[in-house]
Design a protein around this motif. Structure first.
Motif, PDB file in Angstrom:
ATOM      1  N   TYR A 201     -10.646  -1.592   1.512  1.00 53.17           N
ATOM      2  CA  TYR A 201     -10.300  -1.674   0.090  1.00 53.17           C
ATOM      3  C   TYR A 201      -9.420  -0.470  -0.238  1.00 53.17           C
ATOM      4  O   TYR A 201      -9.870   0.676  -0.236  1.00 53.17           O
ATOM      5  N   PRO A 203      -7.729   1.054  -2.868  1.00 47.27           N
ATOM      6  CA  PRO A 203      -7.910   2.118  -3.863  1.00 47.27           C
ATOM      7  C   PRO A 203      -8.955   3.153  -3.453  1.00 47.27           C
ATOM      8  O   PRO A 203      -8.723   4.366  -3.568  1.00 47.27           O
ATOM      9  N   ASP A 204     -10.105   2.706  -2.941  1.00 48.63           N
ATOM     10  CA  ASP A 204     -11.149   3.647  -2.531  1.00 48.63           C
ATOM     11  C   ASP A 204     -10.771   4.362  -1.236  1.00 48.63           C
ATOM     12  O   ASP A 204     -11.124   5.537  -1.037  1.00 48.63           O
ATOM     13  N   GLU A 207      -8.494   7.288  -2.045  1.00 50.16           N
ATOM     14  CA  GLU A 207      -9.249   8.383  -2.668  1.00 50.16           C
ATOM     15  C   GLU A 207     -10.097   9.104  -1.632  1.00 50.16           C
ATOM     16  O   GLU A 207     -10.220  10.340  -1.658  1.00 50.16           O
ATOM     17  N   ASP A 236      -6.210  -5.435  -1.613  1.00 48.52           N
ATOM     18  CA  ASP A 236      -5.743  -4.937  -2.911  1.00 48.52           C
ATOM     19  C   ASP A 236      -4.735  -3.804  -2.742  1.00 48.52           C
ATOM     20  O   ASP A 236      -4.763  -2.817  -3.483  1.00 48.52           O
ATOM     21  N   ALA A 239      -2.845  -1.359  -5.606  1.00 46.36           N
ATOM     22  CA  ALA A 239      -3.713  -0.883  -6.689  1.00 46.36           C
ATOM     23  C   ALA A 239      -4.113   0.576  -6.508  1.00 46.36           C
ATOM     24  O   ALA A 239      -4.739   1.163  -7.380  1.00 46.36           O
ATOM     25  N   GLU A 240      -3.722   1.182  -5.355  1.00 47.44           N
ATOM     26  CA  GLU A 240      -4.115   2.551  -5.058  1.00 47.44           C
ATOM     27  C   GLU A 240      -3.159   3.549  -5.715  1.00 47.44           C
ATOM     28  O   GLU A 240      -2.015   3.227  -6.043  1.00 47.44           O
ATOM     29  N   ASN A 241      -3.640   4.776  -5.876  1.00 45.92           N
ATOM     30  CA  ASN A 241      -2.833   5.875  -6.404  1.00 45.92           C
ATOM     31  C   ASN A 241      -2.358   6.709  -5.227  1.00 45.92           C
ATOM     32  O   ASN A 241      -3.061   7.587  -4.746  1.00 45.92           O
ATOM     33  N   SER A 268      -2.787  -8.709  -2.375  1.00 43.13           N
ATOM     34  CA  SER A 268      -2.135  -7.903  -3.407  1.00 43.13           C
ATOM     35  C   SER A 268      -1.852  -8.745  -4.641  1.00 43.13           C
ATOM     36  O   SER A 268      -1.652  -9.966  -4.561  1.00 43.13           O
ATOM     37  N   HIS A 278       6.131  -0.129  -5.623  1.00 43.92           N
ATOM     38  CA  HIS A 278       4.905   0.673  -5.701  1.00 43.92           C
ATOM     39  C   HIS A 278       4.862   1.717  -4.582  1.00 43.92           C
ATOM     40  O   HIS A 278       4.514   2.889  -4.829  1.00 43.92           O
TER      41      HIS A 278
END
Length: 319
Positions: A201, A203-204, A207, A236, A239-241, A268, A278
């Motif tokens: 996943y 986004p996580d 991080e 996904d 959706a990440e930073n 996505s 992105h």
């Protein structure tokens, strides 16, 4: 039938000795024992009498299995196994031997456990992976998903028939249409065929990279797992930073290794051109179009883009 142990403990009592003889005769006349004798006439009754406890367990466990309460409540001595008796001649002596044999439920559970061991997830809800799959349910949730679902089915069939190629899938659709679920289904089905898989996943994951970037051993193990698994899914993505290090030195390294080797899959909300935009932007350096293009050169040529249409299923039954 009484416990054999209870009978043996009561042998000093004449009345109970008679009950013991009755139990012995009942056991020797049991249909399973008679069937064993019929199949092996070389095994005489005197030899059977030497193995009364073994015969007793054989009969009792057969009764348990016929009234199976489920694997978790199995009353047999060795859960999920039953006693199987064989007659063998060793050094000229014919005798009775016992082997513990897994039942169908145990075999099915072991198969599922082996499938799960082939799949690793990073930051993905395990319930999605382990909840079970029904192909009719997958197809029937929303008719607009039919084209995408059929292509997933076709991909699975092609891998089973011809093996893996370096080409994966880019599953693109709006929120809640079932992208993650379909990718987990693909992983599960190909794990049945012996392939290993990882789903991440994004986004996580990004991080977490910020927290472990100084832990070289943990980082290496994680990256190597993603590089070397048969099937890798970035769930996904978009959706990440992103930060430059995660994009260029981690994600870029994984994709660079896998291209032309093993298939990588993506879910996505973005179409490919939106994902390139992105990937060009990071929280530190702003927009760097050439770096986004560099990553897309490792994604776009190696995937089939499959649009997934349908209603948002979140908050409804899974699918």
């Amino acid at each position: 039938m009484e416990s054999m142990g209870e009978v043996l403990r009561s042998m000093n009592n004449p009345a109970l000795r008679q009950r013991s003889r009755d139990l012995e005769q009942t056991l020797l006349n049991h249909p399973l024992v008679k069937e064993l004798q019929a199949e092996h006439p070389e095994l005489d009754e005197s030899r059977l009498r030497l193995h009364l406890s073994r015969l007793y367990q054989y009969v009792e466990e057969d009764r348990h299995c016929k009234n199976c309460p489920g694997l978790a409540n199995c009353p047999n001595d060795f859960q999920g196994h039953y006693s199987k008796l064989t007659v063998e001649t060793v050094n000229g002596v014919t005798d009775l031997y016992e082997r513990k044999t897994p039942c169908k439920l145990k075999i099915a559970q072991d198969n599922q456990d082996n499938i799960r061991k082939r799949i690793r997830s990073f930051y993905v809800d395990e319930r999605v992976l382990n909840g079970g799959y029904d192909e009719m349910d997958i197809m029937g949730k929303d008719p607009r998903r039919a084209s995408a679902v059929n292509k997933i089915f076709d991909y699975i069939a092609a891998v089973r028939a011809e093996g893996l190629t370096s080409r994966g899938i880019y599953l693109q659709g709006s929120f809640g249409t079932g992208k993650t679920f379909l990718m987990c289904y693909l992983l599960h089905e190909l794990a049945i065929s012996g392939y290993s898989g990882v789903i991440v996943y994004m986004p996580d994951f990004i991080e977490e990279l910020k927290l472990i970037m100084m832990d070289n051993q943990k980082l290496k193990e994680m990256v190597d797992t993603m590089k070397n698994c048969d099937l890798l899914i970035f769930d996904d993505i978009g959706a990440e930073n992103l930060n430059p290090w995660a994009r260029d030195h981690v994600l870029g390294a994984i994709l660079n290794y896998r291209m032309n080797r093993k298939p990588t899959f993506y879910t996505s909300n973005y179409p490919l051109d939106g994902l390139e935009k992105h990937l060009s932007i990071t929280s530190k350096d702003g927009e760097e179009a050439y770096k986004g293009q560099r990553l897309m050169d490792r994604i776009a040529p190696f995937v089939e883009v499959i649009p997934l249409h349908g209603e948002n299923q979140r908050g409804r039954a899974r699918g």
